[in-house]
Design a protein around this motif. Structure first.
Motif, short mmCIF file in Angstrom:
data_model
loop_
_atom_site.label_atom_id
_atom_site.label_comp_id
_atom_site.label_asym_id
_atom_site.label_seq_id
_atom_site.Cartn_x
_atom_site.Cartn_y
_atom_site.Cartn_z
N UNK A 146 0.80 -1.23 0.00
CA UNK A 146 0.00 0.00 0.00
C UNK A 146 0.83 1.28 0.00
N UNK A 147 2.03 1.23 0.56
CA UNK A 147 2.86 2.41 0.70
C UNK A 147 4.07 2.31 -0.23
N UNK A 148 4.27 3.35 -1.01
CA UNK A 148 5.39 3.36 -1.98
C UNK A 148 6.68 3.88 -1.34
N UNK A 149 6.57 5.02 -0.62
CA UNK A 149 7.77 5.61 -0.03
C UNK A 149 7.39 6.44 1.19
N UNK A 150 8.39 6.66 2.06
CA UNK A 150 8.18 7.49 3.23
C UNK A 150 9.40 8.39 3.43
N UNK A 151 9.13 9.56 4.02
CA UNK A 151 10.19 10.49 4.37
C UNK A 151 9.87 11.11 5.71
N UNK A 152 10.86 11.78 6.29
CA UNK A 152 10.65 12.34 7.62
C UNK A 152 11.48 13.60 7.81
N UNK A 153 10.85 14.61 8.40
CA UNK A 153 11.53 15.84 8.78
C UNK A 153 11.58 15.87 10.30
N UNK A 154 12.76 15.56 10.89
CA UNK A 154 12.84 15.47 12.35
C UNK A 154 12.66 16.82 13.05
N UNK A 155 13.03 17.91 12.41
CA UNK A 155 12.87 19.23 13.03
C UNK A 155 11.40 19.57 13.26
N UNK A 156 10.58 19.32 12.25
CA UNK A 156 9.16 19.65 12.34
C UNK A 156 8.29 18.45 12.71
N UNK A 157 8.91 17.28 12.84
CA UNK A 157 8.20 16.03 13.14
C UNK A 157 7.06 15.79 12.15
N UNK A 158 7.41 15.86 10.88
CA UNK A 158 6.45 15.62 9.80
C UNK A 158 6.84 14.34 9.07
N UNK A 159 5.91 13.42 9.01
CA UNK A 159 6.08 12.18 8.27
C UNK A 159 5.38 12.34 6.93
N UNK A 160 6.09 12.06 5.84
CA UNK A 160 5.50 12.13 4.51
C UNK A 160 5.34 10.71 3.98
N UNK A 161 4.13 10.40 3.56
CA UNK A 161 3.82 9.05 3.08
C UNK A 161 3.27 9.15 1.67
N UNK A 162 3.89 8.41 0.76
CA UNK A 162 3.40 8.31 -0.61
C UNK A 162 2.81 6.91 -0.78
N UNK A 163 1.55 6.88 -1.19
CA UNK A 163 0.86 5.60 -1.39
C UNK A 163 0.96 5.16 -2.85
N UNK A 164 0.84 3.88 -3.07
CA UNK A 164 0.87 3.36 -4.45
C UNK A 164 -0.27 3.94 -5.27
N UNK A 165 -1.34 4.38 -4.63
CA UNK A 165 -2.47 4.97 -5.33
C UNK A 165 -2.14 6.35 -5.89
N UNK A 166 -0.99 6.92 -5.46
CA UNK A 166 -0.56 8.21 -5.98
C UNK A 166 -0.65 9.35 -4.99
N UNK A 167 -1.42 9.21 -3.92
CA UNK A 167 -1.55 10.27 -2.94
C UNK A 167 -0.31 10.42 -2.08
#
Length: 70
Positions: A10-31
């Motif tokens: 379901x999940x294609x890729x993930x990233x993280x910004x430790x300063x702002x504690x933001x998790x970025x998730x890219x789904x295979x559906x494109x979102x």
């Protein structure tokens, strides 16, 4: 934010910004979504999880506010 590819149905890729504690998730559906206030240990747990999708559902999806960025 730079994301890394992960093995998941379901999940294609993930990233993280430790300063702002933001998790970025890219789904295979494109979102692509930003989840705000995610502590580093939760991000690291997701990276280490055998099932990224299950970990996401259990520990992130309904626990953190989010916004769709693409």
């Amino acid at each position: 934010m730079q994301r890394q590819l992960v093995e998941s149905t379901s999940i294609k890729s993930i990233g993280y910004d430790p300063e702002d504690e933001v998790l970025e998730v890219e789904f295979h559906s494109g979102g692509v979504y930003h989840y705000v206030g995610v502590p580093p240990d939760v991000y690291e747990g997701m990276l280490a999880a055998r099932s990224k999708g299950r970990y996401f559902g259990d520990f992130i999806r309904l626990r953190y506010s989010y916004e769709k960025v693409r």
